[in-house]
Design a protein around this motif. Sequence first.
Motif, PDB file in Angstrom:
ATOM      1  N   SER A  61      72.388   7.201 -85.502  1.00 57.18           N
ATOM      2  CA  SER A  61      71.478   5.971 -85.048  1.00 57.18           C
ATOM      3  C   SER A  61      71.957   4.611 -85.761  1.00 57.18           C
ATOM      4  O   SER A  61      71.372   3.739 -85.614  1.00 57.18           O
ATOM      5  CB  SER A  61      70.011   6.345 -85.612  1.00 57.18           C
ATOM      6  N   ARG A  78      75.277   1.583 -86.679  1.00 56.11           N
ATOM      7  CA  ARG A  78      76.395   0.994 -85.984  1.00 56.11           C
ATOM      8  C   ARG A  78      77.416   0.505 -87.045  1.00 56.11           C
ATOM      9  O   ARG A  78      76.999  -0.128 -88.010  1.00 56.11           O
ATOM     10  CB  ARG A  78      76.222  -0.009 -84.822  1.00 56.11           C
ATOM     11  N   ASP A 116      79.471   3.646 -82.890  1.00 54.90           N
ATOM     12  CA  ASP A 116      78.235   4.259 -83.326  1.00 54.90           C
ATOM     13  C   ASP A 116      78.352   5.617 -83.877  1.00 54.90           C
ATOM     14  O   ASP A 116      79.156   6.453 -83.529  1.00 54.90           O
ATOM     15  CB  ASP A 116      77.044   4.221 -82.205  1.00 54.90           C
ATOM     16  N   GLN A 144      71.677  -0.567 -84.404  1.00 52.13           N
ATOM     17  CA  GLN A 144      72.479  -0.559 -83.293  1.00 52.13           C
ATOM     18  C   GLN A 144      71.926  -1.884 -82.173  1.00 52.13           C
ATOM     19  O   GLN A 144      71.066  -1.501 -81.526  1.00 52.13           O
ATOM     20  CB  GLN A 144      72.261   0.797 -82.361  1.00 52.13           C
ATOM     21  N   TYR A 159      82.983  -2.466 -82.706  1.00 52.96           N
ATOM     22  CA  TYR A 159      82.090  -1.431 -83.205  1.00 52.96           C
ATOM     23  C   TYR A 159      82.157  -0.238 -82.770  1.00 52.96           C
ATOM     24  O   TYR A 159      82.774   0.297 -81.675  1.00 52.96           O
ATOM     25  CB  TYR A 159      80.670  -2.239 -83.272  1.00 52.96           C
TER      26      TYR A 159
END
Length: 842
Positions: A776, A778, A773, A798, A771
């Motif tokens: 805000s 993910r 980010d 997240q 993953y």
Amino acid sequence: MKSKRRKQVTTLLTAAVAFAAAAVLTIMPAAAEDGGSLTPQSSASSSAVQPALQGQTQAKQENSMDSSQPNSSSQDTQDSQTADTASDVQVTLDTVEPYTFTELGKRYTVLIRTKPDRWPAVVSSNPSAVTVSNPTWNAKVQGYLCTLTAVGEGNAQIQVQAGHTQKVLETEVKVPPVQLWTDTSSYTFHTAGQQYTVLIRTSPAVKPIVVSSDTSVVTTAAPVWNAGAKGYLCTLTAVGEGNAQIQVQAGHTQKVIETEVKIPPVQLWTDTSSYTFHTAGQQYTVLIRTSPATKPIVVSSDTSVVTAAAPVWNAGAKGYLCKLTAVNTGNAQIQVQAGHTQKVMETEVKMPPVQLWTDTSSYTFHTAGQQYTVLIRTSPAVKPIVVSSDTSVVTAAAPVWNAGAKGYLCKLTAVGEGDAEVAVRAGSSEKKIAVRFVTTIGRDTLAYTFHTPGQTYHMGLSTSTGEQPQIVSSDPDVVKVVFTVPNPSHQGFLLCKLQAGEKEGTADITITAGRAKAVTTITNDFRPVNLSIDTSSYTFYYPGQRYTVLATVADNTPAIVSSEDLSVVSQQLKSDGNGRWLIQLVAQRSGETKIHVRAGSSEKVLPVKVSDERLTITANASGHTFYGLGQSYTFLFHTSHNLAPQFSSSNNYVAVVQNLGWNALQQGYQCRVTSRGTGSASISAYIGSAARTSVSVSVVNTDESQMRQRAQQYSSSTKYLFLVNTSTHRVGVYTGQSGNWSQLHYWACTTGASATPTIHGVFHIQSRGYYFDSGSVRCFYYTQIYGGYMFHSVLYAQTASPSQVVDGRLGQALSHGCIRLQLENARWIYMYVPFGTTVVIY
């Protein structure tokens, strides 16, 4: 000898395949010691194979492991064509000379070749000289390995048999004498517990054995090899006076160390030679000084008068402390001994009468663990003794002087039900406190009135001891006890379910716990009340069908509902407040029964029937074809008795269905079907398990076929090819090769917004990760296409794993340039698509 053996080993390994094909059994050395290589050829082969294994997948490793097992299937075929007789097995040994072991524990590994299904038997004629292990198959050398181990001196014949054929390998164990040296031939100890560590040198492979001739004088520990001392270290410990010979043996060599334990007299001092006690239980701590290494022994001549505890070393006092405790009147000698030195203390227990007072003569406990502190007054110099006659009822702690109370305080603690006496003694005076432990019973009501037969009440209970009480009704026709269970809302409390019977009147509920008893009075007062239900009868058409009846009762009298046959229709009652009761009925099987609704002495009866009539569902069309994604079509269904159907799609990736409910104008039920992906799906309308019908839908996408044709123009270095259409927001996945690509997947996606468009061109799969980010949110399972452009999942919160979708929209231009996919599609690319796979974006 070594040259000859190496030549024979090489010859036998070269002929291994020929021997296996002819079912030949060959015995040859695999390794003279544990961990030795089989032959120079096998070692080279192993090193050559190792690099080839690197980079292979787990599946290939498992296939390789499976192929290492003996290939019995081909051998079975050969055995089925050739008679399996004992004469087709041969045994060949690599040497005619005996094998000689020169050290105990030395090992020699024999290699035996024969058919894989011909397990050879190996036996030693003298296991006390040489032992043999069970032969085990080794795929690398295509034969069985058997380890010979030298155990003791002597000769042994190793017999190897396969079928009726047998060969013998002669072995001999010769252990030459070893040199043995100790750092001393004698030693004298002067204190019990004194130790001396002997250094023993011999061959490192030969561990010495050390034994004491008299362990009551000197004991020996097991020798331990010490590399720094270049020998074995063995600790000798003095126990008692006398002489002992320490015998050290290595192989056939032996040495003797003469030892003697001489313990000279020690000085012994006590802080007093006499003491007088005035109360039973009174204690005095004697200080004893002697050599720190010599622990004194303390014995009372009469333990019924004075007892002595084991002495304990106290560094602050620079001596041993020993507690003496008065038991009863009389005299006793306290003998203190250290080494050969002895002292005697004269003790006397005199218990004159003293004044004794307690603040109570009796006490009653109600809870286990409950405590009461007794105040005891007597002479300050005379400490009282407190004893319980039954510690299963009450225990007594040691009294403690309290200056504020001007007396001794003693804690009594309740343990279990019963009666006990607590005796308080001071000198020759005694007082007794009568103690009783009685369980108490708590309940949330002393009386309760039922107004409807069958009505229930859950009475809350508790006992001071936590004991499960016995609960009995004096008249089960008035009220019966249904069950008693722990109260889940209040730990330590119970719930007792009581149910009113058909008989009016009064009955007692008796609760018993231990010796305690409590009574709750129950009254049945059944009076007529106004009762109505909104339905006079009802017919169900299939099992599982539900119907809710509304019952209205005046004066808030509780309503009770029951079914004459729960196997036909079951019921559940719920209060809606203000005298309104909702009765949910559920059909179970075809048949008829009655539902009884009661309130006070009033009753309503609702006849119900579960019909076995065959139900039908018809649709306004047999199917529909969509020519694009995101299109919708509404079907209309008519059902028997206008029963409401449920809807489902056989493939939600192709089409999803939405229940629109009843259409009064068209007198039928509608559902909306929306296309999501190309393919076919079946839309079902069903009424429980009683009726079902289906319509078919198919979704044809012209963009999909155009993309498939376009794919044939491109090539890829792997078996996969990706095409992305940013206009229709679709991803096509193909497998095959240039000019012959077959469609594997066709997915909806989200591409770059107008301000941040997705790049166009031909690219190749690069790095990937779990993953990353962005602000805000993910993005999971990303696979790089070019630079910062990637395939990845829709947007999630997240969290450590994808659990909360923040933006799951697909089929639109929304992203910063990346291509968003459903989580499972992004994960598929991350897991299975190799680096270098071609991606075409247009």
